[in-house]
Each structure stands twice: as structure tokens, then as C-alpha cells.
Write an enzyme that holds these catalytic residues in place. Structure first.
Site, PDB file in Angstrom:
ATOM      1  N   GLU A  13      44.174  42.533  39.238  1.00 52.73           N
ATOM      2  CA  GLU A  13      44.134  42.723  37.791  1.00 52.73           C
ATOM      3  C   GLU A  13      43.712  44.152  37.433  1.00 52.73           C
ATOM      4  O   GLU A  13      42.773  44.700  38.014  1.00 52.73           O
ATOM      5  CB  GLU A  13      43.145  41.730  37.170  1.00 52.73           C
ATOM      6  N   CYS A  16      43.439  36.520  36.333  1.00 54.67           N
ATOM      7  CA  CYS A  16      42.045  36.106  36.337  1.00 54.67           C
ATOM      8  C   CYS A  16      41.851  34.736  35.678  1.00 54.67           C
ATOM      9  O   CYS A  16      42.421  33.750  36.096  1.00 54.67           O
ATOM     10  CB  CYS A  16      41.214  37.201  35.676  1.00 54.67           C
ATOM     11  N   LYS A  58      48.089  39.857  29.472  1.00 53.44           N
ATOM     12  CA  LYS A  58      47.150  38.742  29.487  1.00 53.44           C
ATOM     13  C   LYS A  58      47.081  38.137  28.087  1.00 53.44           C
ATOM     14  O   LYS A  58      46.859  38.839  27.102  1.00 53.44           O
ATOM     15  CB  LYS A  58      45.770  39.236  29.933  1.00 53.44           C
TER      16      LYS A  58
END
Length: 339
Positions: A45, A161, A127
Site C-alpha cells: 500500500e 489494507c 481506496k
């Protein structure tokens, strides 16, 4: 269906807050994977230019000193650095899923850029919802970022994540017949011994459970925190206690949840490589397909708006307005709920 092929998950630290140097290191890892015959490589990430760990170490105001250099070292679509990554993918005949801090206008986003083996970008997803203090740095994505793509190697998707702790996120991906999933993580060395939810046991389990729930292969890329990053970020004893060197826990999981690699050691940098065969998915799906024969749509359904949600919507040639789009989405959702 194609035969077995190799995939890789990266475990390494970026050259923190240095866009060009981190891109150079990424190219070295892509070249290394290509030399070993890898066909897909997954990065952690926001690996370019590194995860902004200061957001967890002090008050937001204290971290403002890092915002300008972090923004200046975040990557932009169409930039020379973007072209360098595309060339590395093309030269090695490899798909690359790169974790980035994406700069667009005055905002940053936690991105995963998917280059195909020709070097073409087939996705620049963001995200969906940055987690907790990440929202002091990054904006959020929309439903169009929850995408699984057809590629020459199978159907590939990606999440960042704690998107893996959002049940509806996962179901939206499973429902798109995902076969290979990239799980990008920043490192598991924050608040060790004080916040179990941020540690390696739970978050590695999240990747493993994703594989078992979705009956897909999961490439769990996980960065490490370098000594140089500790020296830069942790200038007080409390900060030195909060963030530790290492934290790498990259692995690859099969569609039954089985790990396909041995742990590398938490401070070791390198590639976790495994040979996978998509035919194994059929056996796993025969037991439990969560969006197929193992579902109960008469009891539970997911309403999923996968359309882009731009901040500014212009009149198009047909005269469509934002209000028209809202009405259209509402009508679709009402119709779906009535079925």
C-alpha cells in the site's frame, strides 16, 4: 484456461519520500521478478513514495511539516515515473499492481495502479475509504474503484489494507468472480503489543480468510519499515516505541486459504513467489461459492453503486445532468429491491 504460472508479492521498504528513487527500486524488483518468470507482481500500500507513518505518531498539526514533501513526491498519472513503471511491465511481460500515493489536482489518494503485460494501465483504483487518521492525508474513492478486471491470466482485483475488514467490500469483489486478488498492506510494526488489530496475526489472517471466503488466490504484499525511515520519523522515545523497524509479512494464499510461501523474516526484503494454477479454484468453489450456489439472495442482497461519483458533473451532449444520474441510480436500486 491457461496452465500454471508464477506470481509474486513484494516485501520491501520504499526509499521513503523519494519518488524517483522508489520508482527505481520498484523497477529493480519488477526486473528481478521478470527474470524468474513471474507473470504478476503485487506491491504494498502507498509504496510510492511510502506510507505516511507520521499520522499515527503525533498530533495532526505536527505532521503538517511532511505534507508538502510527501505531496511533491506522490506520483501523477501520465508522468515520466508512470511511464517508467509501464516500460518495466512491458519489458518483462509482467502485470504490475503498484501501490501509490496518487496526486491529482490538490488532493492525494491511496491508489493501486494495474499495468498489464503490454505496459498499458487498465485500472487506477483508489481506496474506497481511508482508515482513521489516513483521512487527514487522503481523499476517498467511489464505487467504480471496486473492480475486477479480465486479463490474459484471469480475473484480477485489488484492495488496500483494512478494505479487507469491510464485509460489503469483499462481497462486491467476490460477486465479480475474482480469481487473483492483490492485498496491499503497509507493514505490521505499528503499536506492537498495544493494538492487536493493527498487528500481523489479525491482518495476515484477513488476507488468508479473503482467499478462503472468495475461493481465489491472494497476493498479500507487505512493506517493511527501514532503519532510515525510523531515523527520519521517530525523533522521540515515544515515537520509537510506537513504530518498529521491519514489519514485513508478505505471503501468497491459495483458494483454500493455504499459505504458499514460508515467511521471510520481518526485516528481510525480497519477493514471495509461488506457482499458481487457476484450476484449483474449481475445487474450492464446488464446496462454497459465496456469490453463487452458497448464497441466499432471497434473504440477503448487496446494493452496489459501481458508477463514478465526480465532484463536478458537466452537461453532456444529450443534456444529462447530475440530477438525472441520481434519479437513474435511485430507480435502479428501487427496482432491484423490489425483485
Amino acid at each position: 484456461m491457461i496452465g500454471p504460472f508464477k506470481v509474486a508479492a513484494v516485501q520491501a521498504a520504499p526509499v521513503f519520500m523519494d519518488l524517483d528513487a522508489t520508482v527505481e527500486k520498484a523497477v529493480r524488483l519488477i526486473d528481478e521478478a521478470g527474470q524468474q518468470g513471474v507473470k504478476i507482481i503485487a506491491f504494498p500500500e502507498t509504496w510510492i513514495p511510502g506510507y505516511p507513518w507520521w499520522i499515527w505518531l503525533d498530533a495532526p498539526a505536527m505532521g503538517m511539516q511532511h505534507i508538502v514533501p510527501y505531496t511533491m513526491n506522490s506520483i501523477q498519472a501520465g508522468s515520466p515515473q508512470d511511464e517508467t513503471l509501464a516500460d518495466a511491465a512491458r519489458r518483462n511481460d509482467i502485470q504490475v499492481i503498484m501501490g501509490v500515493s496518487e496526486k491529482i489536482g490538490g488532493s492525494l489518494y491511496m491508489g493501486q495502479w494495474h499495468y498489464d503485460s503490454n505496459g498499458d494501465v487498465i485500472s487506477r483504483r483508489r481506496k474506497l475509504k481511508p482508515t482513521h487518521v489516513e483521512r487527514t492525508v487522503f481523499g476517498e474513492g467511489d464505487g467504480s474503484d471496486m473492480v475486477v478486471l479480465d486479463t490474459e491470466l484471469g480475473r484480477v482485483g485489488a484492495l488496500c489494507c483494512w478494505e479487507h475488514l469491510q464485509p460489503l467490500n469483499k462481497y462486491a469483489m467476490y460477486a465479480q468472480n475474482e480469481q487473483i486478488h492483490v492485498a496491499s498492506w503497509p507493514s505490521f510494526s505499528l503499536y506492537l503489543g498495544a493494538a492487536y488489530a493493527l498487528g500481523p496475526e489479525l491482518n495476515t489472517a484477513a488476507s488468508q480468510m479473503y482467499a478462503a471466503e472468495g475461493q481465489c488466490f491472494v497476493l498479500a504484499a507487505c512493506a517493511t519499515v527501514s532503519k532510515e525511515m525510523i531515523d527520519f520519523l521517530c525523533d522521540t522515545p515515544p515515537k520509537q516505541q510506537f513504530l518498529q523497524e521491519g514489519g514485513g509479512h508478505a505471503n501468497i494464499f491459495g483458494p483454500d486459504g493455504a499459505p504458499l510461501c514460508e515467511p521471510m523474516g520481518t526485516t528481510v526484503e525480497g519477493l514471495q513467489i509461488a506457482e499458481i494454477d487457476l484450476a484449483a479454484i474449481a475445487a474450492a468453489k464446488s464446496a462454497a461459492d459465496p456469490a453463487g450456489h452458497y448464497s441466499r439472495p432471497d434473504v440477503f442482497r448487496l446494493m452496489f453503486n459501481n458508477k463514478p461519483a465526480p465532484a463536478v458533473v458537466n452537461f453532456d451532449d444529450a443534456g444529462t445532468t447530475l440530477s438525472d444520474e441520481i434519479v437513474e441510480v435511485a430507480e435502479e436500486q428501487i427496482a432491484a429491491a423490489a425483485q
